[in-house]
Design a protein around this motif. Sequence first.
Motif, PDB file in Angstrom:
ATOM      1  N   MET A 167       0.809  -1.187   0.000  1.00  0.00           N
ATOM      2  CA  MET A 167       0.000   0.000   0.000  1.00  0.00           C
ATOM      3  C   MET A 167       0.854   1.253   0.000  1.00  0.00           C
ATOM      4  O   MET A 167       0.351   2.328  -0.184  1.00  0.00           O
ATOM      5  N   PHE A 168       2.130   1.153   0.225  1.00  0.00           N
ATOM      6  CA  PHE A 168       2.971   2.340   0.319  1.00  0.00           C
ATOM      7  C   PHE A 168       3.493   2.730  -1.052  1.00  0.00           C
ATOM      8  O   PHE A 168       3.645   1.914  -1.928  1.00  0.00           O
ATOM      9  N   GLY A 169       3.771   4.018  -1.193  1.00  0.00           N
ATOM     10  CA  GLY A 169       4.250   4.516  -2.473  1.00  0.00           C
ATOM     11  C   GLY A 169       3.097   4.777  -3.421  1.00  0.00           C
ATOM     12  O   GLY A 169       2.094   5.354  -3.044  1.00  0.00           O
ATOM     13  N   GLY A 170       3.231   4.349  -4.665  1.00  0.00           N
ATOM     14  CA  GLY A 170       2.295   4.663  -5.728  1.00  0.00           C
ATOM     15  C   GLY A 170       0.866   4.221  -5.490  1.00  0.00           C
ATOM     16  O   GLY A 170      -0.053   4.794  -6.047  1.00  0.00           O
ATOM     17  N   GLU A 171       0.645   3.192  -4.707  1.00  0.00           N
ATOM     18  CA  GLU A 171      -0.713   2.724  -4.454  1.00  0.00           C
ATOM     19  C   GLU A 171      -1.404   3.526  -3.368  1.00  0.00           C
ATOM     20  O   GLU A 171      -2.618   3.460  -3.232  1.00  0.00           O
ATOM     21  N   THR A 172      -0.659   4.258  -2.581  1.00  0.00           N
ATOM     22  CA  THR A 172      -1.214   4.964  -1.436  1.00  0.00           C
ATOM     23  C   THR A 172      -1.806   6.294  -1.851  1.00  0.00           C
ATOM     24  O   THR A 172      -1.119   7.155  -2.381  1.00  0.00           O
ATOM     25  N   ILE A 181      -4.699  16.114   1.117  1.00  0.00           N
ATOM     26  CA  ILE A 181      -4.070  17.199   1.877  1.00  0.00           C
ATOM     27  C   ILE A 181      -5.074  18.326   2.057  1.00  0.00           C
ATOM     28  O   ILE A 181      -5.624  18.837   1.070  1.00  0.00           O
ATOM     29  N   GLY A 182      -5.315  18.711   3.300  1.00  0.00           N
ATOM     30  CA  GLY A 182      -6.206  19.831   3.593  1.00  0.00           C
ATOM     31  C   GLY A 182      -5.461  20.897   4.375  1.00  0.00           C
ATOM     32  O   GLY A 182      -5.084  20.680   5.519  1.00  0.00           O
ATOM     33  N   ALA A 183      -5.240  22.040   3.733  1.00  0.00           N
ATOM     34  CA  ALA A 183      -4.565  23.162   4.396  1.00  0.00           C
ATOM     35  C   ALA A 183      -4.953  24.447   3.672  1.00  0.00           C
ATOM     36  O   ALA A 183      -5.057  24.469   2.441  1.00  0.00           O
ATOM     37  N   LYS A 184      -5.168  25.507   4.437  1.00  0.00           N
ATOM     38  CA  LYS A 184      -5.523  26.801   3.848  1.00  0.00           C
ATOM     39  C   LYS A 184      -4.372  27.369   3.024  1.00  0.00           C
ATOM     40  O   LYS A 184      -4.566  27.941   1.950  1.00  0.00           O
ATOM     41  N   ASP A 185      -3.156  27.179   3.508  1.00  0.00           N
ATOM     42  CA  ASP A 185      -1.947  27.727   2.886  1.00  0.00           C
ATOM     43  C   ASP A 185      -1.587  26.928   1.633  1.00  0.00           C
ATOM     44  O   ASP A 185      -1.174  25.771   1.700  1.00  0.00           O
ATOM     45  N   ARG A 186      -1.749  27.556   0.474  1.00  0.00           N
ATOM     46  CA  ARG A 186      -1.481  26.902  -0.808  1.00  0.00           C
ATOM     47  C   ARG A 186      -0.022  26.455  -0.916  1.00  0.00           C
ATOM     48  O   ARG A 186       0.274  25.361  -1.408  1.00  0.00           O
ATOM     49  N   ALA A 187       0.908  27.280  -0.437  1.00  0.00           N
ATOM     50  CA  ALA A 187       2.336  26.937  -0.506  1.00  0.00           C
ATOM     51  C   ALA A 187       2.626  25.697   0.340  1.00  0.00           C
ATOM     52  O   ALA A 187       3.431  24.842  -0.062  1.00  0.00           O
ATOM     53  N   LEU A 188       1.975  25.570   1.482  1.00  0.00           N
ATOM     54  CA  LEU A 188       2.156  24.397   2.345  1.00  0.00           C
ATOM     55  C   LEU A 188       1.637  23.142   1.636  1.00  0.00           C
ATOM     56  O   LEU A 188       2.316  22.113   1.613  1.00  0.00           O
ATOM     57  N   ARG A 189       0.461  23.236   1.044  1.00  0.00           N
ATOM     58  CA  ARG A 189      -0.080  22.091   0.302  1.00  0.00           C
ATOM     59  C   ARG A 189       0.852  21.690  -0.829  1.00  0.00           C
ATOM     60  O   ARG A 189       1.128  20.507  -1.039  1.00  0.00           O
ATOM     61  N   LYS A 190       1.364  22.679  -1.547  1.00  0.00           N
ATOM     62  CA  LYS A 190       2.254  22.418  -2.675  1.00  0.00           C
ATOM     63  C   LYS A 190       3.529  21.727  -2.209  1.00  0.00           C
ATOM     64  O   LYS A 190       3.998  20.774  -2.835  1.00  0.00           O
ATOM     65  N   ARG A 191       4.105  22.178  -1.077  1.00  0.00           N
ATOM     66  CA  ARG A 191       5.337  21.571  -0.545  1.00  0.00           C
ATOM     67  C   ARG A 191       5.101  20.120  -0.143  1.00  0.00           C
ATOM     68  O   ARG A 191       5.870  19.227  -0.494  1.00  0.00           O
ATOM     69  N   ILE A 192       4.029  19.885   0.601  1.00  0.00           N
ATOM     70  CA  ILE A 192       3.708  18.524   1.049  1.00  0.00           C
ATOM     71  C   ILE A 192       3.473  17.621  -0.159  1.00  0.00           C
ATOM     72  O   ILE A 192       3.991  16.504  -0.227  1.00  0.00           O
ATOM     73  N   LYS A 193       2.714  18.112  -1.112  1.00  0.00           N
ATOM     74  CA  LYS A 193       2.415  17.342  -2.323  1.00  0.00           C
ATOM     75  C   LYS A 193       3.699  16.978  -3.059  1.00  0.00           C
ATOM     76  O   LYS A 193       3.893  15.820  -3.453  1.00  0.00           O
ATOM     77  N   ILE A 213       6.817  16.763  -1.923  1.00  0.00           N
ATOM     78  CA  ILE A 213       7.621  15.799  -1.146  1.00  0.00           C
ATOM     79  C   ILE A 213       7.053  14.386  -1.309  1.00  0.00           C
ATOM     80  O   ILE A 213       7.782  13.431  -1.577  1.00  0.00           O
ATOM     81  N   LEU A 214       5.750  14.264  -1.150  1.00  0.00           N
ATOM     82  CA  LEU A 214       5.123  12.939  -1.196  1.00  0.00           C
ATOM     83  C   LEU A 214       5.138  12.344  -2.604  1.00  0.00           C
ATOM     84  O   LEU A 214       5.377  11.151  -2.776  1.00  0.00           O
ATOM     85  N   GLN A 215       4.908  13.172  -3.601  1.00  0.00           N
ATOM     86  CA  GLN A 215       4.914  12.665  -4.971  1.00  0.00           C
ATOM     87  C   GLN A 215       6.298  12.168  -5.386  1.00  0.00           C
ATOM     88  O   GLN A 215       6.407  11.179  -6.111  1.00  0.00           O
ATOM     89  N   ARG A 216       7.340  12.843  -4.919  1.00  0.00           N
ATOM     90  CA  ARG A 216       8.702  12.380  -5.234  1.00  0.00           C
ATOM     91  C   ARG A 216       8.955  10.981  -4.679  1.00  0.00           C
ATOM     92  O   ARG A 216       9.794  10.247  -5.203  1.00  0.00           O
ATOM     93  N   GLY A 241       6.639   8.693  -4.609  1.00  0.00           N
ATOM     94  CA  GLY A 241       5.724   7.775  -5.267  1.00  0.00           C
ATOM     95  C   GLY A 241       4.321   7.736  -4.698  1.00  0.00           C
ATOM     96  O   GLY A 241       3.500   6.919  -5.129  1.00  0.00           O
ATOM     97  N   TYR A 242       4.019   8.585  -3.741  1.00  0.00           N
ATOM     98  CA  TYR A 242       2.656   8.631  -3.212  1.00  0.00           C
ATOM     99  C   TYR A 242       1.745   9.326  -4.214  1.00  0.00           C
ATOM    100  O   TYR A 242       2.173  10.209  -4.955  1.00  0.00           O
ATOM    101  N   LEU A 243       0.482   8.959  -4.206  1.00  0.00           N
ATOM    102  CA  LEU A 243      -0.505   9.532  -5.108  1.00  0.00           C
ATOM    103  C   LEU A 243      -1.362  10.533  -4.330  1.00  0.00           C
ATOM    104  O   LEU A 243      -2.049  10.149  -3.381  1.00  0.00           O
ATOM    105  N   ILE A 244      -1.281  11.805  -4.708  1.00  0.00           N
ATOM    106  CA  ILE A 244      -2.102  12.820  -4.051  1.00  0.00           C
ATOM    107  C   ILE A 244      -3.427  12.864  -4.812  1.00  0.00           C
ATOM    108  O   ILE A 244      -3.476  13.281  -5.968  1.00  0.00           O
ATOM    109  N   VAL A 245      -4.500  12.419  -4.157  1.00  0.00           N
ATOM    110  CA  VAL A 245      -5.784  12.300  -4.838  1.00  0.00           C
ATOM    111  C   VAL A 245      -6.666  13.525  -4.669  1.00  0.00           C
ATOM    112  O   VAL A 245      -7.676  13.657  -5.359  1.00  0.00           O
ATOM    113  N   GLY A 246      -6.312  14.413  -3.749  1.00  0.00           N
ATOM    114  CA  GLY A 246      -7.139  15.594  -3.556  1.00  0.00           C
ATOM    115  C   GLY A 246      -6.508  16.578  -2.604  1.00  0.00           C
ATOM    116  O   GLY A 246      -5.648  16.228  -1.804  1.00  0.00           O
ATOM    117  N   GLU A 247      -6.970  17.812  -2.739  1.00  0.00           N
ATOM    118  CA  GLU A 247      -6.524  18.905  -1.876  1.00  0.00           C
ATOM    119  C   GLU A 247      -7.717  19.811  -1.616  1.00  0.00           C
ATOM    120  O   GLU A 247      -8.633  19.880  -2.437  1.00  0.00           O
TER     121      GLU A 247
END
Length: 192
Positions: free
Chosen positions: A1-6, A10-22, A24-27, A29-35
């Motif tokens: 379940m870890f990496g590409g399948e996960t 991400i829920g945060a008011k700060d767009r820059a924070l969401r972008k940073r987290i996204k 990091i996680l995408q690098r 192999g995590y899949l960001i399905v929504g913000e």
Amino acid sequence: MFGGETKIFIGAKDRALRKRIKSILQRQGYLIVGEAEDGAAALRIIRRLMPDLVILDKDLPGFSGLELTRIIKGDKIAPVILLTSSWEQPLFEKTKDSWVFAFLVKPIQEGHLLSTASFVLQAFQKMICLERQVDELKESIETRKLVERAKGFLMKKLSLSESEAYRRMQQQSMDQCLSMRKIAQAIISNYE
């Protein structure tokens, strides 16, 4: 379940924070399905997408991150990592009965985010597995109680020994292709 399948939300008011987290996680192999930048939108998206992990800022407008974690737990959706601006003991106390599995203090460090996400996903899987085992044990105990009760009826009504009553139930179970639980329930219904 870890990496590409996960699937991660991400829920945060700060767009820059969401972008940073996204990023990091995408690098990794995590899949960001929504913000989302507010609690109401976050809840709608989380319920629709059913992610494997939810990362929420405590200070989301609308529904706060804390309110969302209670709803997420009630809906049994996913574990939550809660982002805070500082470590607060009262916050820890408020989240004891929620699905907050970890806190991250902003600014977010890449290593902390990755290790926390990995840890939370593993801990959540263990918790789900243990819950399943507990449910199976409860079912087994309940079945055992029903079988004992049914054996008691057979022993009393038909003057059978305990082993004879049990063998009779086993035979009915095999002949009718029904579980011992269903046979026991039928016997109990018949004699009550």
